[in-house]
Design a protein around this motif. Structure first.
Motif, PDB file in Angstrom:
ATOM      1  N   GLU A 169      52.309  35.522  46.648  1.00  0.00           N
ATOM      2  CA  GLU A 169      53.409  36.113  46.213  1.00  0.00           C
ATOM      3  C   GLU A 169      53.023  36.690  44.871  1.00  0.00           C
ATOM      4  N   ASN A 170      51.925  36.450  44.229  1.00  0.00           N
ATOM      5  CA  ASN A 170      51.424  36.893  42.932  1.00  0.00           C
ATOM      6  C   ASN A 170      50.123  37.822  43.245  1.00  0.00           C
ATOM      7  N   ILE A 171      49.642  38.412  42.180  1.00  0.00           N
ATOM      8  CA  ILE A 171      48.567  39.121  42.236  1.00  0.00           C
ATOM      9  C   ILE A 171      47.200  38.119  42.330  1.00  0.00           C
ATOM     10  N   ILE A 172      46.353  38.638  43.041  1.00  0.00           N
ATOM     11  CA  ILE A 172      45.011  37.809  43.201  1.00  0.00           C
ATOM     12  C   ILE A 172      43.663  38.718  43.079  1.00  0.00           C
ATOM     13  N   LEU A 230      34.980  43.868  35.553  1.00  0.00           N
ATOM     14  CA  LEU A 230      36.575  44.012  35.581  1.00  0.00           C
ATOM     15  C   LEU A 230      36.907  43.508  36.862  1.00  0.00           C
ATOM     16  N   LYS A 231      38.126  43.087  36.769  1.00  0.00           N
ATOM     17  CA  LYS A 231      38.687  42.520  38.194  1.00  0.00           C
ATOM     18  C   LYS A 231      39.127  43.637  39.307  1.00  0.00           C
ATOM     19  N   VAL A 232      39.077  43.199  40.551  1.00  0.00           N
ATOM     20  CA  VAL A 232      39.428  44.235  41.673  1.00  0.00           C
ATOM     21  C   VAL A 232      40.764  43.344  42.237  1.00  0.00           C
ATOM     22  N   CYS A 233      41.988  43.812  42.353  1.00  0.00           N
ATOM     23  CA  CYS A 233      43.137  42.927  42.561  1.00  0.00           C
ATOM     24  C   CYS A 233      43.952  43.281  43.592  1.00  0.00           C
ATOM     25  N   PHE A 234      44.788  42.485  44.282  1.00  0.00           N
ATOM     26  CA  PHE A 234      45.683  42.891  45.170  1.00  0.00           C
ATOM     27  C   PHE A 234      46.951  42.529  44.780  1.00  0.00           C
ATOM     28  N   GLU A 235      47.910  43.395  44.986  1.00  0.00           N
ATOM     29  CA  GLU A 235      49.395  43.330  44.466  1.00  0.00           C
ATOM     30  C   GLU A 235      50.067  43.170  45.653  1.00  0.00           C
ATOM     31  N   PRO A 236      50.595  41.706  46.276  1.00  0.00           N
ATOM     32  CA  PRO A 236      51.474  41.907  47.375  1.00  0.00           C
ATOM     33  C   PRO A 236      53.022  42.309  47.360  1.00  0.00           C
ATOM     34  N   ASN A 237      53.387  42.669  45.870  1.00  0.00           N
ATOM     35  CA  ASN A 237      54.923  42.927  45.881  1.00  0.00           C
ATOM     36  C   ASN A 237      55.016  44.443  45.852  1.00  0.00           C
TER      37      ASN A 237
END
Length: 302
Positions: free
Chosen positions: A162-165, A210-217
């Motif tokens: 549901e949220n960024i990871i 820095l972060k590498v992220c996945f945005e599920p929305n």
């Protein structure tokens, strides 16, 4: 100054490019520019793009040589005029306000260097958007063991979120960068002609702190799932890129264990068909780079 520079590479797929541009127009409220790099398509395909030439926030660049995925994107980046860069495959369609969402994520959290949306196929089925960086532990002992010894949480890419990871590697089909991060890591490594660019970029972002992220929305259709036959040269190019990736990011012991793994993988498959046999034989080649598709590209007259 634009909020976001969207960079896409076109290679004999101009209809896809035009459809992608229309989806950006309909789903994006930000002030954006689109930079289209034509990677030496046929003249007929290139001429289809001439309808966008006179649009103020769209720039069309024609390369007379196919520079590959990394080279084409870097050519487009040279023209970018914003603090946020979205490398977007031309065979994609925005489902919702993908660009607005990713832009806000990065504005709200400046520790995000690279972020990518949830991908769907043409039938609206979720597809894999992130994965793990290659590791000896996973290749030889499986994901369970690799997760057990990992120093930070590794998320399952088959689950829903549901949220960024934070993830290890995002899909190369849609990579949204802070410009400063992208410049600091040196951008695409153009020694990769095709494949493994996203693994290389994601690893260098993480190594930079820095972060590498996945945005599920944020939701994006990627049309790469279209059925195609096996192509020996394309599969050979993956092996070339994979060997470059492990040579670049691993020490002597680990890189050779990873090469051993792929050697064994194709050894066991070699008797199944002629393509696998040829790929296994290719793994034994010492100078793999000379077989790259890069070396088959010819400069066009127009």
């Amino acid at each position: 100054m634009y909020d976001v520079s969207i960079i896409t590479v076109n290679y004999n797929s101009s209809n896809d490019t035009l459809n992608m541009i229309e989806s950006v127009k309909s789903k994006t409220t930000l002030n954006y520019e689109i930079i289209v790099v034509d990677n030496n398509s046929s003249l007929e395909e290139y001429k289809k793009l001439e309808v966008i030439k006179n649009i103020d926030n769209i720039k069309l660049i024609r390369s007379r040589l196919n520079l590959g995925f990394a080279g084409g994107n870097m050519l487009g980046f040279k023209e970018a005029k914003s603090d946020y860069i979205f490398f977007l495959n031309n065979d994609t369609l925005l489902i919702n306000g993908v660009i607005d969402i990713l832009y806000k994520d990065c504005k709200d959290d400046d520790s995000i260097g690279l972020i990518s949306p949830q991908l769907f196929d043409e039938n609206a089925n979720k597809t894999t958007t992130f994965r793990y960086f290659p590791s000896v532990a996973e290749k030889f002992f499986g994901k369970g063991f690799a997760n057990f010894i990992a120093t930070k949480k590794r998320y399952n890419n088959k689950k829903e979120y549901e949220n960024i990871i934070d993830v290890e590697v995002v899909s190369g089909a849609s990579m949204f960068f802070q410009r400063e991060c992208f410049e600091n890591i040196g951008g695409f490594d153009t020694d990769f002609f095709l494949y493994c660019e996203e693994e290389d970029l994601s690893k260098r972002v993480s190594d930079s702190g820095l972060k590498v992220c996945f945005e599920p929305n944020a939701h994006l259709i990627h049309l790469c799932g279209k059925s195609t036959g096996r192509n020996f040269k394309v599969e050979r190019e993956f092996i070339i890129s994979y060997f470059r990736l492990v040579d670049k990011h691993f020490g002597f012991i680990k890189k050779n264990l990873l090469k051993l793994h792929i050697f064994l993988k194709y050894l066991f498959k070699a008797n199944k068909n002629e393509t696998n046999k040829k790929l296994f034989d290719f793994i034994l080649e010492k100078d793999k780079q000379k077989y790259s598709l890069r070396n088959e590209q010819k400069m066009s007259d127009e």
